[in-house]
Write an enzyme that holds these catalytic residues in place. Structure first.
Site, PDB file in Angstrom:
ATOM      1  N   HIS A  73       0.810  -1.218   0.000  1.00  0.00           N
ATOM      2  CA  HIS A  73       0.000   0.000   0.000  1.00  0.00           C
ATOM      3  C   HIS A  73       0.845   1.270   0.000  1.00  0.00           C
ATOM      4  CE1 HIS A  73      -3.267  -2.839   0.916  1.00  0.00           C
ATOM      5  NE2 HIS A  73      -3.882  -2.015   0.092  1.00  0.00           N
ATOM      6  N   GLU A  80     -11.676 -10.506  -4.154  1.00  0.00           N
ATOM      7  CA  GLU A  80     -10.228 -10.449  -3.925  1.00  0.00           C
ATOM      8  C   GLU A  80      -9.722 -11.575  -3.038  1.00  0.00           C
ATOM      9  OE1 GLU A  80      -9.115  -6.636  -2.267  1.00  0.00           O
ATOM     10  OE2 GLU A  80     -10.862  -6.560  -0.972  1.00  0.00           O
ATOM     11  N   ASN A 125      -4.793  -7.145  -6.601  1.00  0.00           N
ATOM     12  CA  ASN A 125      -3.616  -7.161  -5.713  1.00  0.00           C
ATOM     13  C   ASN A 125      -3.758  -8.258  -4.676  1.00  0.00           C
ATOM     14  OD1 ASN A 125      -2.998  -4.842  -7.094  1.00  0.00           O
ATOM     15  ND2 ASN A 125      -3.737  -3.478  -5.490  1.00  0.00           N
ATOM     16  N   ASP A 126      -4.910  -8.273  -4.036  1.00  0.00           N
ATOM     17  CA  ASP A 126      -5.126  -9.300  -3.018  1.00  0.00           C
ATOM     18  C   ASP A 126      -5.458 -10.643  -3.642  1.00  0.00           C
ATOM     19  OD1 ASP A 126      -4.683  -8.257  -0.404  1.00  0.00           O
ATOM     20  OD2 ASP A 126      -6.322  -6.867  -0.797  1.00  0.00           O
ATOM     21  N   CYS A 138      -9.904  -3.280 -10.275  1.00  0.00           N
ATOM     22  CA  CYS A 138      -9.324  -2.048  -9.734  1.00  0.00           C
ATOM     23  C   CYS A 138      -7.958  -2.271  -9.077  1.00  0.00           C
ATOM     24  CB  CYS A 138     -10.289  -1.399  -8.747  1.00  0.00           C
ATOM     25  SG  CYS A 138     -10.706  -2.460  -7.358  1.00  0.00           S
TER      26      CYS A 138
END
Ligand code: PEP
Ligand code: MG
Length: 609
Positions: A195, A437, A460-461, A508
Site C-alpha cells: 500500500h 479479492e 492485488n489481493d 481495480c
C-alpha cells in the site's frame, strides 16, 4: 582538509512507481536504532531524569488521546488496548528502574530505557503464553513511542527536500509524505502492490522497493539517483549518469505532455468496443489531478488513507461533507466509495488494532467493519447522506462468503433506519458492490453476483491469496505473476458470473494499470478498468491501440497456456510494445524488459561498487 569523496555504488530493486529522482539522501531512522550510549556529567543527571519524565508525560498524553478517540469511534473493548499500554508506562521494571539507573550509571535516558524494555521483552517472550506475547507487542509500541519523544527522531524526516531511503515505509507514513519535499523513495522491503507503493504511485512520487542492503550503506547527504522505471538506485553517481537520467526525465515529461491530447478521447478499441476507464483515488486531495487526466469517474476511492490522515476517525458530518464534495465535482453515480479496508499492512493507531501474527489473514476489510459496527455505521450513514437518490455506489472489501455480504446489507438497512428516524435525506437505493479479492469470493461469484449490484476484482489481493505470495514480500516478487493462468481463469470465472446476472464487472487492482495486461483484461470481458490516475493516459492509449477481436483471441489463447511466462511471451509476440508509450520508454532504458514500473519481477539483488 580535503573532503572525503563519497563512494559510488549501484543497487538494483523492484521498480515500483515511475519517474526519476536525483537528490540528497534522507535516511528514515528507526528511533530505537538511532540510540547512542552517552555518559553524563554528574551535574547533568537530574536534568536527564527530568527529560525522561517529560517524555513519559508526552507519551501518556498521546495514549490518553488515542484511548478517548478509540472509545468514541470504535468501542470500549478496543480502547482498552491503550489502557494496557498506559499500564506499561507505570511499570516499575521499566520506569523506576530507568530513573534509578540514570542516577547510578550516569548514562542517557534513551539508552537505559531501551535496554530495560528489551530485557522485559526477552523475559515475556520466553514465557510462550499467548496472553503475555500479546503484551510484548504493547511493550514494543510503548518503547517506540517513548524513544521517539526522547530522541526527537521521527521515522520520516520532514524538513528538507531529498530522496527518502529506509528499511520500509508504512502506508500511514506514505500518506503523510509531502511530494514537494520527497523527490522519491527507496526501501529495503516492500513489493509493487504494497500500500505504501500504491500511495507513492498515486501521488506521482518515483519509487524503487526491495533494494536489499541500501539502507545499511547510505549516509545522509549522499547523492541518490533513483530510476523508478528500471528499479535502480545509484549512490553518488558520476556526472554521466546524472546527465543520462535527466534526459530520461525529460523524455518522460514530454510523454506526459503528449498524453494531454488523449484527455477528451474515449477508452475505446479501434473496432468500437468501449470500456469505462476510471481512477483509483487514495486521498480527496488528488481530485483536481484526477479530473485533469480524463477519467470516467472514480472506480475506487480507498477511504482508509483519508481515515489515516489524522489521529482520529473523521466524524459522520466530516465524512458526509468530503463525500458530498467529491460527488458534486465528479458527477452523480460516478464515484465508487469503498468502505474502510483497514488491517493487513494498513493500521491506524487510533483504531486500537491488535498486532496479529498473520495480519493479511486476520482482522481485515469487511471482517473488521462487521466487528466494529459503530465505525461501520458512521461511514455508511455518511455515504448514504452524501449521495443523491439512486447515485450511491458502495464497495465492500475482502468479502469471503455470502453470509458476510448478507450481514453487510443488514448494516446498510440499519444505517438507513437511523437516518429515517433522524429525518435526514439520504439515498434509499445505493448500488452495492462486492470486491472479489479472495479465492472463496471467486468460487461464490455466482451467488454474490446475483445479490450484489456490481463486482470489482481486487487483483492485488486476489493474486496474493490465489498464488499464496505475500504482496509485500520483496524476495517473492518474481513469483507474484498477474499472468499466471490460475489468475486468468479466476478472472474469467468472475466476469462470466457477473455477466450471467447482468451485473457489470470491473477490475481495480494494479494489474489494470499494466499495459501488457490490458489486451487480456479486455479480451476477458471486463466492463471497467480502474487505475492510478497517473496511468490513465497510457492505459487509454493501450485500449485504443488493439482491436477487441484480437483481444478476445489473445485471451482465449492465454487461457490455454500452462505458465505465466508463456502468457507474457504471447502478448509480446502478438503485440510487441508499440501500443504503450510507457512500455516503449522502459524498453528504451534497458533494451529488452518491456514490463512497466510496478509490474516487473525482481532483478537478482546485485550491487556494484
Ligand atoms: C486490491 O486488492 O486489488 C485492491 C484494489 O485493494 P487494496 O490494494 O486496497 O487492498
Ligand atoms: Mg485489496
Amino acid at each position: 582538509m580535503a573532503k572525503k569523496r563519497r563512494q559510488r555504488s549501484v543497487f538494483h530493486g523492484v521498480p515500483a512507481a515511475p519517474g526519476i529522482a536525483v537528490g540528497p539522501a534522507r535516511r528514515m531512522e528507526d528511533p530505537s536504532e538511532a540510540v547512542e550510549e552517552r555518559t553524563l556529567a554528574e551535574s547533568r543527571v537530574e536534568a536527564e531524569v527530568a527529560r525522561f519524565r517529560e517524555a513519559l508525560g508526552r507519551t501518556r498524553e498521546e495514549l490518553t488521546r488515542l484511548r478517548a478517540a478509540t472509545g468514541r469511534d470504535l468501542d470500549e473493548e478496543t480502547a482498552r488496548i491503550f489502557d494496557v499500554q498506559l499500564q506499561v508506562l507505570e511499570d516499575p521494571l521499566a520506569v523506576a528502574r530507568t530513573e534509578k539507573a540514570i542516577r547510578t550509571e550516569r548514562k542517557n535516558a534513551e539508552y537505559l530505557f531501551r535496554r530495560h524494555m528489551m530485557e522485559m521483552w526477552d523475559g515475556i517472550k520466553a514465557l510462550s503464553d499467548s496472553y503475555f506475547s500479546e503484551r510484548a507487542v504493547d511493550l514494543l509500541d510503548v518503547k517506540q513511542r517513548v524513544l521517539r519523544h526522547l530522541t526527537g527522531n521521527h521515522v520520516v524526516p520532514r524538513e528538507r527536500k531529498g530522496v527518502l531511503v529506509g528499511r520500509e515505509l508504512t502506508p500511514s507514513e506514505a500518506v503523510a509524505l509531502d511530494p514537494g519535499k520527497v523527490l522519491g523513495f527507496a526501501t529495503d522491503a516492500g513489493g509493487t502492490t504494497s500500500h505504501a507503493t500504491i500511495m507513492a504511485r498515486a501521488r506521482g512520487i518515483p519509487a524503487v522497493v526491495g533494494v536489499a542492503g541500501l539502507f545499511e550503506r547510505v549516509q545522509d547527504g549522499d547523492v541518490v539517483a533513483l530510476d523508478g522505471f528500471r528499479g535502480t538506485v545509484e549512490l553518488n553517481p558520476d556526472p554521466d549518469t546524472v546527465v543520462r537520467l535527466r534526459s530520461r526525465k525529460q523524455k518522460f515529461n514530454r510523454l506526459e505532455k503528449q498524453h494531454a491530447k488523449l484527455v477528451s478521447l474515449p477508452a475505446e478499441t479501434p473496432d468500437g468496443h468501449r470500456v469505462r476507464l476510471s481512477a483509483n483515488m487514495e486521498l480527496p486531495a488528488e481530485l483536481d489531478y484526477i479530473l485533469e487526466r480524463g477519467a470516467d469517474g472514480i472506480g475506487l476511492f480507498r477511504t482508509e488513507f483519508f481515515f489515516m490522515w489524522s489521529h482520529r476517525a473523521p466524524t459522520e458530518d466530516e465524512q458526509t461533507q468530503v463525500y458530498r464534495d467529491i460527488l458534486d465535482r465528479v458527477g452523480p453515480g460516478e464515484v465508487v466509495i469503498r468502505a474502510l479496508d483497514v488491517g493487513g499492512d494498513k493500521l491506524a493507531s487510533y483504531m486500537g488494532m491488535v498486532k496479529e501474527r498473520n495480519p493479511f489473514f486476520g482482522m481485515r476489510g469487511i471482517r473488521f467493519l462487521l466487528a466494529h459496527p459503530k465505525l461501520f455505521a458512521t461511514q455508511l450513514r455518511a455515504i448514504l447522506r452524501a449521495s443523491p437518490p439512486g447515485t450511491g455506489r458502495i464497495l465492500f472489501p475482502m468479502v469471503s462468503s455470502f453470509g458476510e455480504f448478507r450481514a453487510v446489507r443488514k448494516q446498510v438497512k440499519l444505517a438507513m433506519a437511523t437516518l429515517r428516524r433522524r429525518r435526514v435525506a439520504f439515498d434509499p437505493e445505493p448500488r452495492m458492490g462486492v470486491m472479489v479479492e479472495v479465492p472463496s469470493a471467486v468460487m461464490m461469484a455466482e451467488e454474490l453476483a446475483r445479490s450484489a449490484d456490481f463486482l470489482s476484482v481486487g487483483s492485488n489481493d486476489l493474486i496474493q491469496y490465489l498464488l499464496a505470495i505475500d504482496r509485500d514480500n520483496q524476495s517473492l516478487q518474481d513469483l507474484y505473476r498477474p499472468h499466471h493462468p490460475a489468475v486468468l481463469r479466476a478472472l474469467k470465472h468472475t466476469v462470466e458470473a457477473g455477466h450471467r446476472h447482468g451485473k457489470p464487472v470491473s477490475i481495480c487492482g494494479e494489474m489494470a494499470g499494466d499495459p501488457l495486461s490490458i489486451p487480456l483484461l479486455l479480451g476477458l470481458g471486463f466492463d471497467q478498468l480502474s487505475v492510478a490516475p497517473s496511468l490513465i493516459p497510457d492505459i487509454k492509449q493501450s485500449v485504443r491501440a488493439v482491436r477487441f477481436e484480437e483481444c478476445r483471441a489473445l485471451a482465449e489463447e492465454a487461457l490455454r497456456c500452462a505458465e505465466a511466462a508463456e502468457v507474457t511471451a504471447l502478448v509480446h509476440r502478438r503485440l510487441g510494445s508499440e501500443f504503450s508509450d510507457l512500455l516503449r520508454l522502459i524498453e528504451d532504458s534497458n533494451g529488452h524488459d518491456a514490463r512497466p514500473a510496478g509490474r516487473r519481477g525482481r532483478k537478482p539483488a546485485r550491487r556494484t561498487s
